[in-house]
Scaffold this active site. Structure first.
Site, mmCIF file in Angstrom:
data_model
loop_
_atom_site.group_PDB
_atom_site.id
_atom_site.type_symbol
_atom_site.label_atom_id
_atom_site.label_comp_id
_atom_site.label_asym_id
_atom_site.label_seq_id
_atom_site.Cartn_x
_atom_site.Cartn_y
_atom_site.Cartn_z
ATOM 1 N N HIS A 211 26.853 42.213 9.186
ATOM 2 C CA HIS A 211 25.898 43.318 9.229
ATOM 3 C C HIS A 211 25.334 43.604 7.838
ATOM 4 O O HIS A 211 24.126 43.815 7.687
ATOM 5 C CB HIS A 211 26.563 44.572 9.792
ATOM 6 C CG HIS A 211 26.757 44.524 11.280
ATOM 7 N ND1 HIS A 211 27.275 45.573 12.006
ATOM 8 C CD2 HIS A 211 26.507 43.542 12.177
ATOM 9 C CE1 HIS A 211 27.328 45.244 13.283
ATOM 10 N NE2 HIS A 211 26.876 44.012 13.417
ATOM 11 N N HIS B 153 34.685 47.373 7.717
ATOM 12 C CA HIS B 153 35.001 46.277 6.785
ATOM 13 C C HIS B 153 35.668 46.760 5.494
ATOM 14 O O HIS B 153 35.599 47.925 5.121
ATOM 15 C CB HIS B 153 33.747 45.475 6.425
ATOM 16 C CG HIS B 153 33.218 44.646 7.548
ATOM 17 N ND1 HIS B 153 33.781 43.446 7.915
ATOM 18 C CD2 HIS B 153 32.165 44.846 8.381
ATOM 19 C CE1 HIS B 153 33.104 42.933 8.928
ATOM 20 N NE2 HIS B 153 32.126 43.767 9.248
#
Length: 262
Positions: free
Chosen positions: A155, A214
């Site tokens: 992303h 993340h």
């Protein structure tokens, strides 16, 4: 139509500025680091945006390159044909989408391979009970396990790359002048508004990724790949004569330029 034109005028005054193209990469890096710092040391409470099933993530971010490709294709084609009137130059500029697709494919495949070769299968999200018999992430999930590897943030990569690419391509609007009553005016105005809103979605979801998902290193590498993809093309290769060229920013009545120097 009047509201659409007002929105387009606002976007021209924001995203099309040279200062935006100059400082957006730094803004992306800053927001990624700030969001990551917040996640590590003062995490925000769970929210709708922290759920991977939220509407923006499922219907936009998951197919970010498809949205970017489908809107940039008619935008590049219409604006460049309007300025040059030459199909060959339009095709040359459209080849930037082929290059972008190659960058997206290679990077996502690379990220997947890195996660595979650095990963192991665990019985629980707590990373306990390694199941060595699982040789892939897909096999691990089928067995009810949890695969843990170095998962570079796709992303962060894709949202940064798409936002930078859209802003670069919108620079051509400095030269585009259309008659208000012409259908071309309506088409370009609509595409500018759509691309503008898409860019704001990409930037917002980039920040959400930094805040909610993340590890720091995974987001750093993801953002770095996005910046390298942008700089390697628009900052270096596209300035060469043997490239798709940069978006038009200057023209004459006799010969239309098909690239510009920043």
């Amino acid at each position: 139509m009047e509201h659409l034109e007002r929105c387009e005028w606002f976007l021209r005054g924001t995203l099309v500025r040279a200062t935006v193209r100059r400082y957006l990469p730094w803004a992306l890096v800053t927001s990624m680091l700030a969001g990551s710092f917040l996640k590590e040391f003062s995490p925000l409470p769970e929210s709708y945006l922290s759920n991977k099933r939220n509407v923006l993530n499922v219907y936009f971010v998951k197919v970010a390159w498809a949205w970017t490709f489908c809107l940039l294709l008619p935008f590049i084609a219409l604006t460049n044909y309007h300025l040059t009137g030459k199909a060959s130059l339009v095709l040359r500029r459209l080849s930037t989408l082929v290059v972008g697709t190659a960058i997206w494919y290679v990077c996502t495949a690379l990220f997947s391979n890195i996660e595979h070769y650095t990963g192991h299968c665990y019985h629980s999200p707590a990373l306990e009970g390694i199941r060595k018999e699982c040789q892939s992430k897909q096999h691990c999930h089928r067995e009810g396990g949890f695969w843990h590897g170095f998962d570079i943030s796709g992303h962060s990569f894709l949202l940064a790359f798409c936002a930078l690419m859209i802003v670069e391509e919108m620079a051509v609007l400095h030269e585009v002048k259309t008659d208000r009553g012409h259908c071309l005016h309506t088409a370009i105005t609509s595409l500018v508004v759509a691309l503008g809103f898409l860019t704001f979605i990409w930037l917002w979801m980039f920040l959400c990724t930094a805040v909610y998902f993340h590890d720091v290193s995974q987001k750093v590498f993801g953002t770095l790949f996005g910046l390298l993809g942008w700089y390697g093309t628009y900052g270096f290769w596209y300035q060469k004569s043997y490239s798709p060229g940069l978006p038009l920013q200057s023209s004459s009545s006799n010969l239309k330029q098909d690239s510009y120097k920043k």
